[in-house]
Design an enzyme around this catalytic site. Structure first.
Site, short mmCIF file in Angstrom:
data_model
loop_
_atom_site.label_atom_id
_atom_site.label_comp_id
_atom_site.label_asym_id
_atom_site.label_seq_id
_atom_site.Cartn_x
_atom_site.Cartn_y
_atom_site.Cartn_z
N GLY A 17 8.57 49.47 -41.16
CA GLY A 17 10.06 49.49 -40.47
C GLY A 17 10.73 49.87 -39.52
O GLY A 17 11.51 50.72 -39.22
N GLY A 18 9.79 49.29 -38.51
CA GLY A 18 10.05 49.48 -36.92
C GLY A 18 11.47 47.63 -36.61
O GLY A 18 11.37 48.45 -35.57
N SER A 20 14.66 48.48 -37.27
CA SER A 20 16.16 48.89 -36.80
C SER A 20 15.42 50.51 -36.87
O SER A 20 14.94 51.13 -37.74
CB SER A 20 16.59 48.71 -38.04
OG SER A 20 16.74 48.76 -39.09
N ASP A 67 6.19 43.78 -46.70
CA ASP A 67 7.31 44.84 -47.90
C ASP A 67 5.83 45.75 -47.31
O ASP A 67 5.25 45.35 -48.53
CB ASP A 67 7.52 44.04 -48.87
CG ASP A 67 8.05 45.17 -49.87
OD1 ASP A 67 7.86 46.29 -49.30
OD2 ASP A 67 8.48 44.63 -50.60
N SER A 146 12.36 64.13 -44.24
CA SER A 146 13.08 64.65 -43.07
C SER A 146 13.70 65.78 -44.03
O SER A 146 13.39 67.19 -44.97
CB SER A 146 14.11 64.33 -44.31
OG SER A 146 15.43 64.09 -45.13
N TYR A 159 14.37 60.62 -53.27
CA TYR A 159 14.17 60.44 -51.72
C TYR A 159 13.65 62.05 -51.43
O TYR A 159 12.27 61.80 -50.66
CB TYR A 159 15.25 60.12 -51.07
CG TYR A 159 15.33 60.01 -49.59
CD1 TYR A 159 14.68 59.00 -49.50
CD2 TYR A 159 15.97 61.47 -48.94
CE1 TYR A 159 14.86 59.21 -47.51
CE2 TYR A 159 15.81 61.23 -47.73
CZ TYR A 159 14.94 59.88 -46.75
OH TYR A 159 15.18 60.18 -45.25
N LYS A 163 10.47 63.02 -49.95
CA LYS A 163 10.40 63.62 -48.25
C LYS A 163 9.91 64.86 -48.35
O LYS A 163 9.02 65.41 -47.50
CB LYS A 163 11.52 63.77 -48.30
CG LYS A 163 12.48 62.75 -46.98
CD LYS A 163 11.40 61.51 -46.63
CE LYS A 163 11.46 60.68 -45.84
NZ LYS A 163 11.16 59.37 -44.89
N1 LIG Z 1 18.77 58.60 -40.32
C1 LIG Z 1 18.13 60.13 -40.09
O1 LIG Z 1 19.54 60.18 -40.03
C2 LIG Z 1 17.34 60.02 -40.89
C3 LIG Z 1 16.94 61.50 -41.25
C4 LIG Z 1 15.82 61.99 -42.20
C5 LIG Z 1 14.77 61.57 -42.13
N2 LIG Z 1 15.18 60.39 -41.74
C6 LIG Z 1 13.69 59.51 -42.03
O2 LIG Z 1 13.65 58.90 -40.55
C7 LIG Z 1 12.84 56.97 -41.29
C8 LIG Z 1 13.26 56.83 -40.13
O3 LIG Z 1 15.00 56.46 -40.87
P1 LIG Z 1 15.86 55.19 -40.54
O4 LIG Z 1 17.13 56.01 -40.35
O5 LIG Z 1 15.70 54.35 -39.00
O6 LIG Z 1 16.46 54.39 -41.64
P2 LIG Z 1 16.93 52.90 -41.26
O7 LIG Z 1 17.20 52.65 -42.71
O8 LIG Z 1 17.82 52.83 -40.39
O9 LIG Z 1 15.31 51.29 -40.75
C9 LIG Z 1 14.52 51.51 -41.60
C10 LIG Z 1 13.55 50.51 -41.70
O10 LIG Z 1 12.66 50.78 -42.78
C11 LIG Z 1 12.90 49.03 -43.10
N3 LIG Z 1 12.28 48.94 -44.65
C12 LIG Z 1 12.69 48.62 -45.78
N4 LIG Z 1 12.76 48.90 -46.73
C13 LIG Z 1 11.56 48.29 -46.31
C14 LIG Z 1 10.11 47.88 -47.12
N5 LIG Z 1 10.08 47.82 -48.18
N6 LIG Z 1 9.39 46.95 -46.14
C15 LIG Z 1 9.20 47.38 -44.76
N7 LIG Z 1 9.85 47.90 -44.51
C16 LIG Z 1 11.35 47.82 -44.88
C17 LIG Z 1 14.51 48.30 -43.20
O11 LIG Z 1 14.06 47.58 -43.30
C18 LIG Z 1 14.50 49.16 -41.76
O12 LIG Z 1 14.07 48.83 -40.47
C19 LIG Z 1 12.91 56.94 -43.09
O13 LIG Z 1 11.35 57.92 -43.00
C20 LIG Z 1 13.60 57.87 -43.61
O14 LIG Z 1 13.64 59.12 -44.69
C21 LIG Z 1 16.34 59.47 -40.86
#
Ligand SMILES: NC(=O)c1ccc[n+]([C@@H]2O[C@H](COP(=O)([O-])OP(=O)(O)OC[C@H]3O[C@@H](n4cnc5c(N)ncnc54)[C@H](O)[C@@H]3O)[C@@H](O)[C@H]2O)c1
Length: 252
Positions: A17-18, A20, A67, A146, A159, A163
């Site tokens: 998921g790198g 974005s 994916d 999370s 979700y 987590k």
């Molecule tokens: N942003 C927050 O506030 C927050 C808070 C708590 C935990 N997190 C955790 O941090 C991590 C990153 O979150 P984020 O906010 O940057 O998410 P985001 O949605 O901004 O980015 C997630 C990335 O994962 C990719 N992705 C989604 N499904 C995919 C798949 N099936 N195969 C490959 N890639 C896939 C997306 O295209 C995206 O680039 C996650 O594990 C999220 O649960 C985020």
């Protein structure tokens, strides 16, 4: 100014998921350390854009369109990354989707899909890199959790269950592979202002609630998490494994 960890230079790193959000900040942070970074995402446009942006700035990270809900594709992606960049020393299990899903609407198919995107891949990616890390004499795995389950957020029960489950996975893998010097840690972010969060959820009311809950009043950014990931994967953290590292500005 970000710290430089000389031991990260030249290490092969996989970030899922790198393309974005937090994952992209982690990709940039490891690339800036001179690591050999590969990242998986389903968003081809964003992935290719990040890859070319980094190569334009003299750093590099290689994008693989994978994916992570498809375990055969995930395994093939890991084999391809290994062939291109060498044995994997660091794995960042980051991909997820925080789509809301009211409990009463969830079907068995939804349940499986939510676990596939938020939990299952973290186990299978970890499983697939263990032999590389053993061969290298050690490694580091970060599993992104999370604070949502600790804070008792509603509207997304699977979700939050995923987590929470990740912490069980982290504890067990840390125990199983500690003798190989493979460290496994969780990071639990608070509310981090990624593009997706800003676009989907950041209303003035939600921002005021965030400010009230956090002890630190500023908005937390993806780099706040990337810097923690660098530290945890560096030799400076060589005694730390099996732990949950909360970075939430003092929300919990
Ligand atoms: N942003 C927050 O506030 C927050 C808070 C708590 C935990 N997190 C955790 O941090 C991590 C990153 O979150 P984020 O906010 O940057 O998410 P985001 O949605 O901004 O980015 C997630 C990335 O994962 C990719 N992705 C989604 N499904 C995919 C798949 N099936 N195969 C490959 N890639 C896939 C997306 O295209 C995206 O680039 C996650 O594990 C999220 O649960 C985020």
């Amino acid at each position: 100014m970000t710290a430089i960890y000389p031991d990260l230079e030249g290490k092969t790193v996989l970030v899922t998921g790198g393309a974005s959000g937090i994952g992209a900040a982690i990709v940039r942070a490891f690339a800036a350390q001179g690591a050999r970074v590969g990242f998986f995402d389903i968003d081809r446009a964003e992935g290719e854009a990040l890859e070319s942006q980094l190569s334009g700035s003299g750093q590099s990270a290689r994008f693989f369109a994978v994916d992570i809900t498809d375990i055969a594709a995930l395994r093939k992606g890991i084999a391809d990354l290994r062939s291109a960049l060498g044995p994997i020393a660091i794995l960042i299990n980051n991909a997820a989707r925080d789509d809301r899903h009211p409990a009463l609407d969830v079907t068995p198919e939804d349940f499986d899909a939510l676990m596939a995107v938020n939990f299952r891949h973290q186990f299978f990616a970890s499983q697939a890199v263990i032999e590389d890390m053993r061969g290298l004499g050690g490694g580091s795995i970060i599993c992104m959790s999370s604070i949502s389950w600790l804070a008792g957020f509603g509207g997304m029960p699977l979700y939050t269950a995923a987590k929470a489950g990740i912490l069980g996975l982290v504890k067990s893998l840390a125990r199983d592979f500690g003798p190989d010097d493979i460290r496994v840690n969780a990071i639990s972010p608070g509310w981090i202002m990624t593009e997706r969060q800003i676009e989907k959820w950041l209303t003035p009311e939600a921002d005021a609630m965030r400010e009230d809950r956090q002890a630190l009043k500023r908005r937390l950014m993806p780099d706040d998490i990337a810097r923690l990931a660098l530290f945890l994967c560096s030799e400076d953290a060589s005694a730390i494994t099996g732990q949950n590292h909360i970075a939430d500005g003092g929300w919990i």
